[in-house]
Write an enzyme that holds these catalytic residues in place. Structure first.
Site, PDB file in Angstrom:
ATOM      1  N   GLU A 195      10.127   8.110 -16.965  1.00  0.00           N
ATOM      2  CA  GLU A 195       8.788   8.700 -17.162  1.00  0.00           C
ATOM      3  C   GLU A 195       8.257   8.413 -18.565  1.00  0.00           C
ATOM      4  O   GLU A 195       7.085   8.087 -18.747  1.00  0.00           O
ATOM      5  CB  GLU A 195       8.832  10.214 -16.945  1.00  0.00           C
ATOM      6  CG  GLU A 195       8.994  10.621 -15.496  1.00  0.00           C
ATOM      7  CD  GLU A 195       9.172  12.132 -15.384  1.00  0.00           C
ATOM      8  OE1 GLU A 195       8.165  12.838 -15.243  1.00  0.00           O
ATOM      9  OE2 GLU A 195      10.320  12.607 -15.459  1.00  0.00           O
TER      10      GLU A 195
ATOM     11  N   SER B  72      15.742  21.345 -16.175  1.00  0.00           N
ATOM     12  CA  SER B  72      14.608  22.213 -16.463  1.00  0.00           C
ATOM     13  C   SER B  72      15.156  23.533 -16.981  1.00  0.00           C
ATOM     14  O   SER B  72      16.196  24.007 -16.529  1.00  0.00           O
ATOM     15  CB  SER B  72      13.815  22.443 -15.173  1.00  0.00           C
ATOM     16  OG  SER B  72      13.090  23.652 -15.260  1.00  0.00           O
TER      17      SER B  72
ATOM     18  N   LYS C 286      16.792  21.281 -10.963  1.00  0.00           N
ATOM     19  CA  LYS C 286      16.088  20.055 -11.343  1.00  0.00           C
ATOM     20  C   LYS C 286      16.954  19.045 -12.080  1.00  0.00           C
ATOM     21  O   LYS C 286      17.775  19.375 -12.917  1.00  0.00           O
ATOM     22  CB  LYS C 286      14.897  20.405 -12.253  1.00  0.00           C
ATOM     23  CG  LYS C 286      13.848  21.215 -11.559  1.00  0.00           C
ATOM     24  CD  LYS C 286      12.905  20.352 -10.768  1.00  0.00           C
ATOM     25  CE  LYS C 286      11.816  19.866 -11.681  1.00  0.00           C
ATOM     26  NZ  LYS C 286      10.800  19.124 -10.936  1.00  0.00           N
TER      27      LYS C 286
ATOM     28  N   ASN D 268      15.478  15.719 -13.839  1.00  0.00           N
ATOM     29  CA  ASN D 268      14.234  14.971 -14.038  1.00  0.00           C
ATOM     30  C   ASN D 268      14.479  13.566 -14.596  1.00  0.00           C
ATOM     31  O   ASN D 268      15.267  13.404 -15.521  1.00  0.00           O
ATOM     32  CB  ASN D 268      13.317  15.735 -14.993  1.00  0.00           C
ATOM     33  CG  ASN D 268      12.898  17.081 -14.426  1.00  0.00           C
ATOM     34  OD1 ASN D 268      12.737  17.227 -13.212  1.00  0.00           O
ATOM     35  ND2 ASN D 268      12.746  18.068 -15.284  1.00  0.00           N
TER      36      ASN D 268
ATOM     37  N   LYS E 111       0.170  -3.248 -39.986  1.00  0.00           N
ATOM     38  CA  LYS E 111       1.605  -2.976 -39.982  1.00  0.00           C
ATOM     39  C   LYS E 111       2.028  -1.825 -39.089  1.00  0.00           C
ATOM     40  O   LYS E 111       2.979  -1.952 -38.311  1.00  0.00           O
ATOM     41  CB  LYS E 111       2.102  -2.764 -41.406  1.00  0.00           C
ATOM     42  CG  LYS E 111       2.133  -4.082 -42.135  1.00  0.00           C
ATOM     43  CD  LYS E 111       2.339  -3.950 -43.617  1.00  0.00           C
ATOM     44  CE  LYS E 111       1.788  -5.176 -44.292  1.00  0.00           C
ATOM     45  NZ  LYS E 111       0.321  -5.356 -44.139  1.00  0.00           N
TER      46      LYS E 111
ATOM     47  N   HIS F 249       0.831  -1.226   0.000  1.00  0.00           N
ATOM     48  CA  HIS F 249       0.000   0.000   0.000  1.00  0.00           C
ATOM     49  C   HIS F 249       0.859   1.267   0.000  1.00  0.00           C
ATOM     50  O   HIS F 249       0.429   2.312   0.487  1.00  0.00           O
ATOM     51  CB  HIS F 249      -0.953   0.037   1.197  1.00  0.00           C
ATOM     52  CG  HIS F 249      -1.670  -1.256   1.435  1.00  0.00           C
ATOM     53  ND1 HIS F 249      -2.868  -1.560   0.857  1.00  0.00           N
ATOM     54  CD2 HIS F 249      -1.315  -2.348   2.162  1.00  0.00           C
ATOM     55  CE1 HIS F 249      -3.254  -2.770   1.222  1.00  0.00           C
ATOM     56  NE2 HIS F 249      -2.317  -3.282   2.011  1.00  0.00           N
TER      57      HIS F 249
ATOM     58  N   GLN G 225      -4.074  -4.801 -44.066  1.00  0.00           N
ATOM     59  CA  GLN G 225      -2.955  -3.900 -44.343  1.00  0.00           C
ATOM     60  C   GLN G 225      -2.714  -2.960 -43.154  1.00  0.00           C
ATOM     61  O   GLN G 225      -1.620  -2.458 -42.959  1.00  0.00           O
ATOM     62  CB  GLN G 225      -3.232  -3.103 -45.619  1.00  0.00           C
ATOM     63  CG  GLN G 225      -2.115  -2.176 -46.016  1.00  0.00           C
ATOM     64  CD  GLN G 225      -2.293  -1.676 -47.427  1.00  0.00           C
ATOM     65  OE1 GLN G 225      -2.189  -2.428 -48.386  1.00  0.00           O
ATOM     66  NE2 GLN G 225      -2.589  -0.396 -47.575  1.00  0.00           N
TER      67      GLN G 225
HETATM   68  N1  ARG Z   1      -0.223  -4.312 -49.088  1.00  0.00           N
HETATM   69  C1  ARG Z   1      -1.075  -5.414 -48.822  1.00  0.00           C
HETATM   70  C2  ARG Z   1      -1.154  -5.694 -47.306  1.00  0.00           C
HETATM   71  O1  ARG Z   1      -0.391  -5.140 -46.610  1.00  0.00           O
HETATM   72  C3  ARG Z   1      -0.575  -6.623 -49.525  1.00  0.00           C
HETATM   73  C4  ARG Z   1      -1.611  -7.622 -49.860  1.00  0.00           C
HETATM   74  C5  ARG Z   1      -2.599  -7.055 -50.782  1.00  0.00           C
HETATM   75  N2  ARG Z   1      -3.413  -8.021 -51.392  1.00  0.00           N
HETATM   76  C6  ARG Z   1      -4.482  -7.662 -52.099  1.00  0.00           C
HETATM   77  N3  ARG Z   1      -5.116  -8.583 -52.661  1.00  0.00           N
HETATM   78  N4  ARG Z   1      -4.855  -6.422 -52.173  1.00  0.00           N
HETATM   79  O2  ARG Z   1      -1.948  -6.438 -46.799  1.00  0.00           O
END
Ligand code: ARG
Length: 466
Positions: free
Chosen positions: A298, A285, A291, A293, A333, A164, A330
Site C-alpha cells: 500500500e 490493527s 487484521k 494489513n 536537489k 476489466h 539549486q
Molecule cells: N549551491 C548551488 C547549487 O546547488 C551551487 C552553485 C551556486 N552557484 C552560484 N553561482 N550561486 O546550485
C-alpha cells in the site's frame, strides 16, 4: 575593503559587498543541509581538478600534495561526524573548500582556480546520480532474480487472468510473475540509458563560458569515470535534463510497482485470498485483532504520487530558464534526492517481499474455475471442428447463459448438455475445458503454457546475468 569590513561578509565572494547578508537570506539561500550528501562526489571532483591543475603547471607539486592530504582529512572528519557544517558557508562546495583552507592554508585557496561552483555542482550531481543509478539497477535485478525463482516454482499454478477485473482466461501464476519481470526489464534499461546519456563531464565549463587557463578537460573527465567532457560550457552548467530523465524513469518504475502493489493488495484480501504475504511485511490493527494489513504494497502504491510530483517539480523548475546557470537549479536537489531514496526504499522492500509470496493454490484454482474462464477454449474447439468463429462465439454464449441459469461451469456440464448447443461437440471437449488444458494450449512464445513459462524463465536468467 579593510580586514574588518571583509570579515563581515562571505569570505568566498564578499569582496564587492559592503554589508553582511541578511540572516534570513543566508538561511533561505543555503543548500548545505541537503547537498552535503554529495560530499564524496565533491571531493572526487576536487581531487581530479587539483591533479589536472598541477599537470598543466597552474598548481605546484607541493600545493597539490597539501590539497590532496587536506581533502583526505576533510573526508575523514565528515565520515567520523567531526565536520562542522555551516549554513553561513552556504553549500557543500564552500564548506569543504573553506575547511580545506583552514587545514592547509594558501594551497586550499588555489584549488578553485579555473573552476566555478556552477560546473562543480553540475559535476557533483552527475557523479552522485550515476552511483545511485547503479545501486537502483542492482536492486531491480535482485527483484527480477527473485521473480524468476517464483515464476519457475509456480509455473504450473493456475489462477484466473482478468480483463476489466472480470475473470477472462486461466493463466499460469508464473506467467503473471514474468509479466512483472518484463516491466522491470524495461525500467532497468531506462535507467541504463539515462546513466549513459548523463555520463559526460561539465568540469571546465567554469561559471558558464569556460576558463582562460589551459585546462585538460579530457584528463578530469577520465579521472572521474566520465565518457567525455561536455561539448558546450553553457549547456553543461545549466541543464538538468538528466535529473528530469531520471525522475521520469523513476515515475514509470513506481507506476509499475504501484500496479504490482495493487494486485498484491487485492490478492491478499479475504475476497480474493490468493496469496499470503510474509508477516514481516504486514502490520496489524490496534483495534481489530483479526487484521493483517498489506502495508508495504500500500505504501509503495502511495509513494508513486510523490515520485510523480518530483518529476513535475523538476520539469517546472527547468521550464523557461534562460542560459546559463540560474539559482533556480539549486532546487533540483531535494526532489532528486527524495526520488532516489523513495525508489531505493521501495525496491529494497519488494526485492525481499515479492519472492516470498506464498500462493494459495486451491483458492486460485477455484476462482479460475468460476466465471466461465474456458469459454474461449470451447469456441476454439468448435472452430477446429469446422464451425466459423463468429458462430462458435454465439454458441458458447448460449452455453454460458445456460450455465448461469443452472449454476454450472462449462467443464461441469454433461456431454449431452453441451451437445444441445452444437452437435459437433464430442467427448474430447473435456480436454480443452479443464484449466490445465486451457493454459497448456497457449503454447507459443509469450503464451501462458507452463512449458513456455519455464522457457521464458530460462531465457530471462541468461539476460539477467549479462
Ligand atoms: N549551491 C548551488 C547549487 O546547488 C551551487 C552553485 C551556486 N552557484 C552560484 N553561482 N550561486 O546550485
Amino acid at each position: 575593503m579593510s580586514e574588518q569590513d571583509s570579515s563581515k561578509t562571505n569570505s568566498a565572494w564578499g569582496g564587492r559587498f559592503s554589508e553582511q547578508t541578511d540572516a534570513f537570506v543566508e538561511q533561505f539561500t543555503a543548500s548545505v543541509e541537503f547537498d552535503q550528501r554529495m560530499y564524496k562526489q565533491d571531493l572526487a571532483g576536487s581531487r581530479a581538478h587539483a591533479r589536472m591543475l598541477s599537470k598543466i603547471g597552474v598548481l605546484s607539486k607541493d600545493d597539490l600534495t597539501a590539497i590532496l592530504d587536506g581533502l583526505d582529512s576533510v573526508e575523514h572528519e565528515i565520515e567520523n561526524g567531526m565536520f562542522d557544517w555551516s549554513v553561513a558557508k552556504e553549500d557543500v562546495h564552500m564548506n569543504i573548500e573553506s575547511r580545506l583552507t583552514e587545514l592547509v592554508g594558501d594551497a586550499g585557496k588555489r584549488l578553485h582556480t579555473g573552476r566555478s561552483r556552477n560546473d562543480q555542482v553540475a559535476t557533483d550531481i552527475r557523479l552522485y546520480l550515476r552511483d545511485n543509478i547503479a545501486d537502483i539497477i542492482a536492486l531491480i535485478k535482485q527483484l527480477q532474480s527473485g521473480l524468476l525463482d517464483l515464476a519457475e516454482a509456480e509455473s504450473d499454478t493456475i489462477l484466473p487472468g482478468f480483463t476489466h477485473l472480470q475473470v477472462a482466461q486461466p493463466v499460469s501464476f508464473g506467467h503473471h510473475m514474468m509479466a512483472w519481470f518484463e516491466m522491470l526489464s524495461r525500467d532497468a534499461s531506462r535507467f541504463e540509458d539515462c546513466s549513459a546519456r548523463m555520463n559526460i563531464s561539465p568540469l571546465g565549463a567554469a561559471a558558464l563560458a569556460g576558463t582562460s587557463y589551459p585546462i585538460d578537460r579530457e584528463m578530469t573527465a577520465k579521472e572521474m569515470g566520465f565518457d567525455a567532457p561536455a561539448n558546450n560550457s553553457l549547456d553543461a552548467v545549466s541543464d538538468r535534463d538528466f535529473a528530469i530523465e531520471f525522475c521520469s524513469a523513476a515515475a514509470i518504475l513506481l507506476t509499475h510497482m504501484s500496479r504490482m502493489s495493487e494486485e498484491m493488495v487485492l490478492w491478499s484480501s479475504a475476497q480474493f485470498d490468493f496469496i499470503e504475504l510474509p508477516d514481516r511485511y504486514c502490520t496489524g490493527s490496534s483495534i481489530m485483532p483479526q487484521k493483517k494489513n498489506p502495508d508495504v504494497p500500500e505504501l509503495v502504491r502511495g509513494k508513486t504520487g510523490r515520485v510523480n510530483g518530483h518529476l513535475i517539480c523538476l520539469l517546472t523548475l527547468m521550464k523557461s530558464q534562460p542560459l546559463a546557470y540560474n539559482k533556480d537549479n539549486q532546487e533540483d536537489k531535494e526532489p532528486l534526492f527524495d526520488t532516489i531514496d523513495t525508489v531505493t526504499g521501495c525496491l529494497r522492500a519488494f526485492a525481499d517481499m515479492v519472492p516470498a509470496i506464498q500462493c494459495k493454490h486451491a483458492n486460485m484454482y477455484r476462482a479460475a474455475k468460476q466465471g466461465f474462464s474456458t469459454a474461449t477454449d470451447l469456441a476454439d474447439y468448435l472452430v477446429r471442428k469446422g464451425v466459423a468463429f463468429r458462430d462458435a462465439h454465439e454458441i458458447v454464449g448460449k452455453a454460458v447463459a445456460y450455465g448461469l441459469e443452472t449454476d454450472k461451469d462449462l467443464g461441469d456440464m454433461e456431454l449431452a448438455e453441451l451437445q444441445q448447443f452444437c452437435e459437433v461437440i464430442s467427448k474430447d471437449v473435456f480436454d480443452v475445458l479443464t484449466l490445465e488444458g486451457s493454459v497448456a494450449a497457449r503454447n507459443h512464445i509469450g503464451g501462458t503454457a507452463p512449458k513456455q513459462v519455464r522457457a521464458a524463465v530460462k531465457k530471462a536468467r541468461k539476460t539477467l546475468k549479462t
